[in-house]
Design a protein around this motif. Structure first.
Motif, short mmCIF file in Angstrom:
data_model
loop_
_atom_site.label_atom_id
_atom_site.label_comp_id
_atom_site.label_asym_id
_atom_site.label_seq_id
_atom_site.Cartn_x
_atom_site.Cartn_y
_atom_site.Cartn_z
N VAL A 299 -0.34 2.27 6.99
CA VAL A 299 1.10 2.55 6.92
C VAL A 299 1.51 3.51 8.03
N THR B 203 -8.65 9.67 1.63
CA THR B 203 -7.25 9.33 1.34
C THR B 203 -6.49 9.05 2.63
N GLN C 74 -0.73 9.24 -4.01
CA GLN C 74 -2.03 9.75 -3.54
C GLN C 74 -2.12 11.26 -3.78
N GLU D 124 -7.07 5.62 3.58
CA GLU D 124 -6.33 4.71 2.69
C GLU D 124 -4.89 4.47 3.17
N ILE D 125 -4.28 5.50 3.73
CA ILE D 125 -2.88 5.37 4.13
C ILE D 125 -2.71 5.08 5.63
N LYS E 213 7.58 7.11 4.08
CA LYS E 213 6.78 7.30 2.87
C LYS E 213 6.31 8.74 2.76
N PHE F 47 3.96 9.51 0.06
CA PHE F 47 2.62 9.41 -0.54
C PHE F 47 2.39 10.26 -1.78
N ARG G 268 -3.31 12.79 -7.34
CA ARG G 268 -4.66 12.60 -7.89
C ARG G 268 -5.38 13.94 -7.99
N VAL H 170 -1.30 0.75 -1.10
CA VAL H 170 -0.96 0.64 0.31
C VAL H 170 -1.82 -0.46 0.90
N TRP I 275 -1.39 -4.43 3.04
CA TRP I 275 -0.45 -5.40 3.61
C TRP I 275 -0.96 -6.81 3.47
#
Lengths: 166, 437
Positions: free
Chosen positions: A119, A112, B48, A115-116, B43, B45, B51, B426, B428
């Motif tokens: 950002v 995870t 995420q 995944e971020i 952000k 999150f 989950r 997420v 771009w």
């Protein structure tokens, strides 16, 4: 015994938010329903962007209320600047006091986190999200998500006392 | 080198909005090159983080996305969980949920209109300044806001992150005498709400640009239930909402934008009033008939008048339900969760809020997607910003005046930045290339 600070008729306050849902700001605006006319006699809203546009300043603050957690270097710098300019700093709400839930990414698994990652890098976020006390010295805390109303009112009363505001 | 007629406008930290946002406008040869709304909220999150969490309490977690409209996130997520599991809430539960939404709308619209917009209308900087000259008006503002707050407290337990609404029903049902007491409070506040509607009607600036509107439409102007309709004159099933949306990534902002059917659109009070005003409460229609004649409207400032009318409508709706309902304690057993996908759609104060989630065999969340109102308004807001800058340049207004006009138009949308920083994925993509989600 003397007061910890010079006696005042009105204390200058700042309300600043970092990473959070601003639920304590909303609760503060709800407290104004009952307390507005009493507080405007005792408080000068020197920095409060949710209430006013002109003249917001973080200079010479008696009490700074900080809501939200610190997620970027820029926020950390601003928090330090506030500490230098404020006689008292109060952390307001769960994110400011404990980091959570804004700090939930601190405990993400590797997948995870990957995944971020884009950002986090793109917007200059710090490796971890921090409660205010990790970054600067905090005088009082008002916990709760949103902040506990009763503790907030008690804390404000305490601030009035320390500056001799009646 | 800068020539005359070239300049930039930058506004760091807009005031009197919810959350953090900056504006950036570039003008070349007195023509707008771009107008950007940069959302600078960090952000957090949530999509995420939830989950693998239990579907029974996930709504209480995601309601932390937003302090101001936490109730909308809570109820929308509960609806999606129930939809995924085939749970059908009781009629009484639906009445209580609608009352919860009424409380939210009264309080939230009152905050936006009376604390953030009223200073613009009265040429003051803040409510603090208004209080110096007109204490009575400020007292009335707080009385209306407080009535909404009290309604939320009695029905849902708190105005922000309320504890009573849960999957399957309410963990506490209000005693009838408490319900009647709140009806009285609302009746006392109603005259003030009408007075504020007058103030806003008389002070709406004109700014028109043809655009499109989307909102839930149903029989009683409620914020839960019904079909999603467009100002183009057709409706779609709530389940298919996502198929009609294009995501538009803004690389300079922490939030993303959306188009409906390939075009910019607006959601929120103005969209609801344009599409569903026939369904307003009869008492609201009776007392505000002259104002309803302003709709449908393409004037974005009318969003504020629409909010003022919605406050009265929610008061009327709530008074009727509080006076006529006989609330009874209901047996709430722990709902049985089934694996599956579900959708929730609610009209939040700022417009249509969409949740789509999947629950696995263990009753845990596989994924959650959400589309929030401010993200849907983003493209429309930037196009309005461009037009307002150009219109003002064409009549020779100063940079400072343009900055003020820009802040006002953004505020008219009542944007919510805490919410806006949550989006589907997420990832771009350069601006211009659009991905269908």
């Amino acid at each position: 015994m003397g007061l910890p600070f010079a006696k005042k008729d009105k204390i200058s306050v700042a309300w600043v938010t970092f990473a959070c849902s601003e639920d304590s700001s909303i609760l503060f605006l709800e407290l104004l329903n009952q307390h507005f006319f009493e507080w405007i006699k005792k408080l000068e809203f020197r920095h409060c962007r949710m209430l006013k546009e002109k003249g917001n300043s973080l200079d010479d603050i008696d009490v700074a209320f900080i809501e939200g957690a610190i997620a970027t270097e820029e926020d950390a710098k601003k928090a330090k600047m506030i500490r230098e300019n404020a006689k008292l700093v109060v952390s307001v709400g769960a994110c400011a006091c404990t980091g959570m839930p804004s700090a939930q990414r601190n405990v993400f698994d590797e997948k995870t986190k990957e995944e971020i990652r884009l950002v986090i890098e793109r917007f200059g976020h710090m490796e971890k999200v921090h409660p205010i006390k990790d970054i600067i010295k905090v005088d009082y805390e008002v916990p709760g998500c949103p902040m506990d109303e009763k503790i907030f009112l008690e804390t404000l009363e305490r601030c009035f006392k320390e500056f001799g505001v009646k | 080198m800068h020539k005359e007629g070239d300049f930039e406008i930058k506004v760091d930290s807009l005031s009197k909005i919810e959350g953090h946002a900056d504006l950036e406008v570039k003008v070349k040869n007195r023509k707008v090159e771009y107008a950007h709304l940069k959302i600078s909220e960090s952000k957090r999150f949530f999509t995420q983080a939830v989950r693998g969490k239990s579907a029974l309490n996930v709504a209480q977690v995601v309601s932390r996305i937003c302090g101001t409209c936490s109730i909308a996130h809570l109820l929308c997520c509960i609806e999606a969980v129930e939809n995924a599991s085939g749970i059908i809430p009781s009629d009484q539960t639906m009445v209580l949920r609608n009352l919860t939404m009424d409380g939210l709308m009264i309080r939230d619209h009152a905050m936006h209109l009376y604390l953030f917009c009223l200073p613009d209308v009265m040429n003051a900087d803040s409510i603090l300044e208004i209080a110096e000259n007109d204490r009575e008006l400020v007292e009335k503002a707080f009385e209306v806001k407080s009535a909404g707050n009290e309604l939320s407290k009695i029905i849902a337990g708190r105005a922000v992150h309320p504890p009573y609404p849960i999957v399957g029903g309410f963990s506490r049902v209000p005693p009838n005498d408490e319900a009647r007491k709140i009806a009285h409070l609302l009746k006392d506040a109603r005259d003030h709400a009408l007075e504020f509607a007058d103030i806003f009607r008389d002070a709406m600036p004109l700014f028109e640009r043809k655009t499109h509107f989307v909102a839930l439409k149903n029989q009683n102007y409620e914020f839960i239930g019904g079909e999603l309709c467009s100002s183009e004159g057709y409706c779609i099933s709530r389940k298919n909402f996502l198929e009609h949306l294009n995501r538009v990534v803004k690389p300079y902002s922490q939030a993303t934008g959306f188009e409906f059917e390939g075009r910019e659109y607006m959601v929120g009070a103005l969209a609801r009033m344009n599409l569903n005003r026939e369904a307003l409460h009869p008492d609201t229609k009776r007392d505000l008939s002259s104002m309803l004649a302003y709709f449908p409207s393409n004037n974005i400032y009318m969003n504020n008048l629409a909010q003022a009318i919605e406050i009265v409508n929610c008061i009327d709706h709530a008074i009727e339900k509080l006076e006529t309902s006989d609330f009874k304690k209901e047996q709430i057993s722990l709902p049985k969760l089934a694996a599956g996908e579900g959708v929730g759609v609610i009209e939040a104060p700022r417009g249509t809020l969409y949740y789509n989630l999947k629950i696995n065999n263990g009753g845990l969340i596989d994924y959650i997607n959400l589309v929030i109102p401010t993200a849907q308004n983003m493209v429309n807001m930037e196009k309005d910003m461009e037009k307002i800058v150009q219109d003002n340049l064409d009549v020779g207004r100063s940079k400072e005046r343009i900055r003020v006009e820009l802040e006002r138009i953004i505020r008219a949308y009542d944007p919510c930045m805490s919410c806006a920083t949550h989006f589907l994925k997420v990832r771009w993509i350069e601006e211009g290339s659009r991905k269908r989600t």
